[in-house]
Design a protein around this motif. Structure first.
Motif, short mmCIF file in Angstrom:
data_model
loop_
_atom_site.label_atom_id
_atom_site.label_comp_id
_atom_site.label_asym_id
_atom_site.label_seq_id
_atom_site.Cartn_x
_atom_site.Cartn_y
_atom_site.Cartn_z
N LYS A 60 -5.66 5.30 3.44
CA LYS A 60 -6.22 6.37 4.27
C LYS A 60 -6.42 7.64 3.43
O LYS A 60 -7.46 8.30 3.52
N THR A 61 -5.44 7.97 2.60
CA THR A 61 -5.54 9.15 1.75
C THR A 61 -6.70 9.00 0.77
O THR A 61 -7.47 9.95 0.56
N LYS A 62 -6.86 7.81 0.20
CA LYS A 62 -7.96 7.56 -0.73
C LYS A 62 -9.30 7.74 -0.03
O LYS A 62 -10.21 8.38 -0.58
N ASN A 63 -9.42 7.21 1.19
CA ASN A 63 -10.67 7.34 1.94
C ASN A 63 -10.96 8.80 2.27
O ASN A 63 -12.12 9.24 2.22
N GLN A 64 -9.92 9.57 2.60
CA GLN A 64 -10.12 10.98 2.91
C GLN A 64 -10.55 11.76 1.67
O GLN A 64 -11.39 12.66 1.75
N LEU A 65 -9.99 11.41 0.51
CA LEU A 65 -10.39 12.08 -0.73
C LEU A 65 -11.84 11.76 -1.07
O LEU A 65 -12.59 12.65 -1.52
N ILE A 66 -12.24 10.53 -0.87
CA ILE A 66 -13.64 10.14 -1.14
C ILE A 66 -14.57 10.90 -0.20
O ILE A 66 -15.60 11.44 -0.62
#
Length: 92
Positions: A60-66
């Motif tokens: 989820k954090t990775k998707n938010q950063l992207i």
């Protein structure tokens, strides 16, 4: 005169609906109380695996950063385009 009455008619009807009591609905017949005795405990809730939770949080954090990076890039493109357009307008 008739147009005033036409405008007043909906207000009068609404007032009557608000002021008049609503018709009484038939009350349901009382049902005899049934006592239920539970002999077993309810089943426990779902068991969460901490490793799975961590993996999901990291994803989820990775998707938010992207998504955030994409938003910044798009904002930069918009601001750059406005600056270019303003320079063209000023020089032309």
């Amino acid at each position: 005169m008739i147009t005033k009455l036409r405008g007043l008619l909906p207000a009068v009807l609404l007032g009557l609906l608000v002021l008049l009591p609503a018709p009484a609905l038939a009350a349901p017949e009382p049902v005899a109380a049934v006592s239920v005795v539970l002999t077993q405990d309810p089943p426990p809730g779902p068991v969460l695996d901490p490793a799975e939770s961590d993996r999901a949080n990291n994803e989820k954090t990775k998707n938010q950063l992207i998504a955030g990076g994409t938003a910044v890039v798009l904002l930069g493109i918009v601001l750059w385009g406005r600056r270019v357009r303003a320079k063209r307008r000023k020089s032309g």
